[in-house]
Structures are given as C-alpha cells and as structure tokens.
Design a protein around this motif. Structure first.
Motif, PDB file in Angstrom:
ATOM      1  N   HIS A 168       0.815  -1.217   0.000  1.00 26.57           N
ATOM      2  CA  HIS A 168       0.000   0.000   0.000  1.00 26.57           C
ATOM      3  C   HIS A 168       0.858   1.281   0.000  1.00 26.57           C
ATOM      4  O   HIS A 168       0.533   2.260  -0.701  1.00 26.57           O
ATOM      5  CB  HIS A 168      -0.896  -0.051   1.248  1.00 26.57           C
ATOM      6  CG  HIS A 168      -1.795   1.119   1.434  1.00 26.57           C
ATOM      7  ND1 HIS A 168      -3.084   1.153   0.967  1.00 26.57           N
ATOM      8  CD2 HIS A 168      -1.595   2.313   2.044  1.00 26.57           C
ATOM      9  CE1 HIS A 168      -3.634   2.301   1.283  1.00 26.57           C
ATOM     10  NE2 HIS A 168      -2.755   3.035   1.939  1.00 26.57           N
ATOM     11  N   HIS A 197       1.205   4.442  -2.788  1.00 27.78           N
ATOM     12  CA  HIS A 197       1.018   5.883  -2.571  1.00 27.78           C
ATOM     13  C   HIS A 197       2.086   6.693  -3.325  1.00 27.78           C
ATOM     14  O   HIS A 197       1.857   7.850  -3.673  1.00 27.78           O
ATOM     15  CB  HIS A 197       1.093   6.217  -1.077  1.00 27.78           C
ATOM     16  CG  HIS A 197      -0.244   6.175  -0.380  1.00 27.78           C
ATOM     17  ND1 HIS A 197      -1.338   6.882  -0.827  1.00 27.78           N
ATOM     18  CD2 HIS A 197      -0.657   5.524   0.743  1.00 27.78           C
ATOM     19  CE1 HIS A 197      -2.371   6.666  -0.010  1.00 27.78           C
ATOM     20  NE2 HIS A 197      -1.988   5.841   0.936  1.00 27.78           N
ATOM     21  N   SER A 200       0.390   9.470   5.822  1.00 26.71           N
ATOM     22  CA  SER A 200      -1.006   9.015   5.835  1.00 26.71           C
ATOM     23  C   SER A 200      -1.482   8.863   7.276  1.00 26.71           C
ATOM     24  O   SER A 200      -0.827   9.312   8.215  1.00 26.71           O
ATOM     25  CB  SER A 200      -1.110   7.698   5.079  1.00 26.71           C
ATOM     26  OG  SER A 200      -0.481   6.689   5.815  1.00 26.71           O
ATOM     27  N   ASP A 231      -6.663   7.103   0.169  1.00 26.13           N
ATOM     28  CA  ASP A 231      -6.651   5.727  -0.330  1.00 26.13           C
ATOM     29  C   ASP A 231      -7.547   5.560  -1.560  1.00 26.13           C
ATOM     30  O   ASP A 231      -8.677   6.049  -1.579  1.00 26.13           O
ATOM     31  CB  ASP A 231      -7.094   4.776   0.784  1.00 26.13           C
ATOM     32  CG  ASP A 231      -6.019   4.681   1.860  1.00 26.13           C
ATOM     33  OD1 ASP A 231      -4.898   5.168   1.613  1.00 26.13           O
ATOM     34  OD2 ASP A 231      -6.306   4.121   2.931  1.00 26.13           O
TER      35      ASP A 231
HETATM   36 ZN    ZN Z   1      -3.065   5.062   2.494  1.00 27.18          ZN
END
Ligand code: ZN
Ligand code: KG4
Length: 338
Positions: A114, A118, A141, A306
C-alpha cells in the motif's frame, strides 16, 4: 482491444475504504470507492466494523468499476490487491476476494504494498508529469510517515519513519481533542484557512537522523487544551480556527524540517509526496516556498487518500516484470517494502 493492452483490476481494502479501479496499461478507466461513514461516530476506525463493511461493499464497488470502465471480467489480464500494511480483517477481505475472482477467471494475481502504491500513483498516465528516478519519497497518511529512497519503480528503501504516531493520526487525534469528527485532517485544513497560525505555539519533538515523532506534540496539545478550557470553558469555541491553524503549522513544519534534512543528507532534490495528508493546503503552500530548491511532486486530489487506481498502477509495473503472486499468499498487516 489491442492484444498487447494490459487490463488490471486494482483492489484496495487496507483500512476503512473499499476501492476498486480498472486500468488499461497505465491509464485509469474507472476508480470507484465506498467510504465507510460508520467510523465517524466512534472518532476513529473500528477494525471489526471496517471488515464487515468491506464484506458488504466489495462486490458492488467492483461491479461499478467494471460498469464505468465498460469492460467485462473476461478482458482482465490480472488482479492487483493490497497485501499490506493495514488492518488484518480489512486486508483479508480484499486479498481473499482477489484470489477467488482470479481463480475463477484463471488469471494471475499480484500483491501490492500500500505505501509503495502511494508513491507510484505519480506514474498514472493522466499526471501532468511523472518523477524521474531517483527521488526522496515522503509517504504521509493516517498509519504511516516514511522517508523513502526510490531508485526505480520497485526499488525502494525506507531510511526513516515515525517513532510513534503517523502525521495523519496526529491530525486526527488533535482534531478529536477539540471535538472534530474522524478523519479530522480535512476539517482542520478547512478551519485553519481562516485562522492565525502564529497564535499558539507547540513544541516540535527533536529526533536524531531520519526518523520523526508526533506523539509529544499531541500530548502537549492535549494539556494545552485541557488547561485552557479549565480557565475558560468556551476556549475551544472562541479560538477554534486559530487552534487549527497553529497545530497544523506545527505538524507540517516538523515534516518539512525532516524533508529538508533528508534531502540534504541524501543529496536528493526531487521530492515526491504521497498519502492522505498530501491533500493538506498548508503543506502545499509550504512546499511552494521550496520550489527553487526542489522539484516537487504532489498527487492530484483524488489520488491523495486511499484509492484503488494506485494499486492498479503498481499491478501494471509488476505485470510487465512477471511478478505474480502465489495463490497461497496471505494478507500481511506489517508488510515492508521488497
Ligand atoms: Zn493510504
Ligand atoms: O492515505 P490515507 O487515505 O489512508 C491511510 O493509508 O492512512 O490517509 C488518511 C489520513 C487521515 O489521517 C486524514 O485525516 C488525513 O489523511 N488527511 C488530511 C487531509 N486529508 C486527509 N490531513 C490533513 N489535511 C488534509 N487536507
């Protein structure tokens, strides 16, 4: 449909948003998301509720992604999904869904980190300009604050990270202290626009090297608010915009100081930001002041928080290299870069 075109379904379910996107090579055909409103009233993400909401959202969101892209599942080349990091119950939904769909279509599945996604979101075709390598990646984040040396699409090395709270978490926790809903980051950003960022001063924790810390600021902020409301019960109401502007300045200044340090020590002047907090307008203004020193990349607004398009683009790069996952791969809440 040209024979060489690669169609990837991206699935993101690491935290509280269920997202699905379809990419044709590096171009996004659809990018759908179901936000989970349920967490607002609890002031933060409740993992058990998040997993349940993913279960009910995932099929409608994936169907919507196919409809909007105007393609059918038989055209897919592969499915890319978030393997981690994130909440285990949430990750399991996306991971197991991807395996099941992949098996039924007899196509490869591709695991995606993840945080890497980003940063690689900057390589989606619609971006005005994509960064050359190498660069200093800064992922900010709700769960992470990382400084990353990025030498190639899939060659990344974390040189520093938060020792405690993530920057987004600090925004959310400070917001909760003054009664804002979760996630408080966007609301603080909005209120701060009207406020005086010099009105209240909070300490910036001193941390050696490339790591950073936010929990001391949050504690100082909480003590300040408690003491001030003891003296005047309307303190928050009377000073809300200045409180927001001042704490926002502190959280962002702390980050900018570390970016400056990492940029200098690693001789990297190309700075690439990713993650939900990159939507913050004070951060954007602060980075603008550095434009003469750095080449700065901030994602477009819909790719800051996200989303599944970022999972799809990593899937695309991995597909080109034949980096497919075993069907017995499992979700990994603390996944590191590889
Ligand atoms: Zn994230
Ligand atoms: O990347 P993201 O969507 O999810 C995680 O991977 O955590 O980031 C969510 C975080 C939340 O903490 C939220 O408050 C913060 O990003 N955020 C912001 C803004 N928009 C989202 N923080 C400050 N200013 C914003 N405009």
């Amino acid at each position: 449909m040209s024979k060489e075109d690669i169609y990837i379904l991206g699935i993101e379910s690491s935290c509280d948003d269920t997202a699905a996107a379809i990419l044709k090579n590096d171009e996004v055909l659809s990018n759908c998301i179901a936000n989970q409103e349920i967490h607002k009233k609890y002031g933060g993400v409740v993992p058990e509720l998040a997993s349940r909401a993913h279960l009910s959202n995932i099929i409608p969101v994936v169907s919507q992604a196919f409809d909007e892209a105007n393609i059918n599942p038989g055209m897919l080349s592969a499915i890319a999904f978030t393997k981690g990091p994130g909440l285990i119950g949430s990750l399991l939904v996306g991971t197991e869904f991807s395996k099941a769909l992949g098996l039924s279509l007899n196509i490869p599945i591709i695991e995606v980190n993840h945080m890497q996604a980003h940063l690689l979101v900057h390589y989606i075709k619609s971006n005005k300009k994509s960064p050359d390598f190498p660069f200093l990646g800064v992922t900010i984040s709700g769960g992470h604050t990382q400084f990353v040396i990025v030498e190639d699409y899939l060659k990344m090395n974390i040189i520093g990270e938060t020792l405690d709270d993530a920057i987004g978490e600090a925004f959310d926790k400070c917001g909760k202290i003054i009664g804002l809903d979760y996630p408080a980051g966007p609301e603080i950003d909005k209120l701060a626009k009207e406020g005086d960022c010099e009105k209240f001063d909070f300490p910036i924790p001193k941390v050696e090297g490339f790591n950073i810390s936010y929990s001391g600021t949050k504690t100082a902020f909480m003590n300040f608010i408690n003491n001030s409301t003891l003296k005047d019960s309307d303190f928050i109401q009377k000073n809300k915009i200045d409180i927001c502007a001042s704490i926002q300045k502190n959280l962002i200044d702390n980050l900018i100081l570390k970016i400056r340090y990492a940029s200098k020590m690693k001789s990297l002047k190309r700075i690439v930001i990713g993650g939900g907090v990159s939507a913050n307008s004070f951060l954007k203004d602060s980075l603008k002041l550095e434009e003469n020193n750095w080449e700065i990349f901030i994602p477009p607004l819909n790719y800051t928080t996200d989303n599944a398009a970022m999972i799809g683009i990593v899937g695309y790069f991995k597909y080109l290299k034949g980096m497919f996952s075993d069907y017995n791969t499992i979700a990994s809440p603390r996944l590191k870069f590889k």
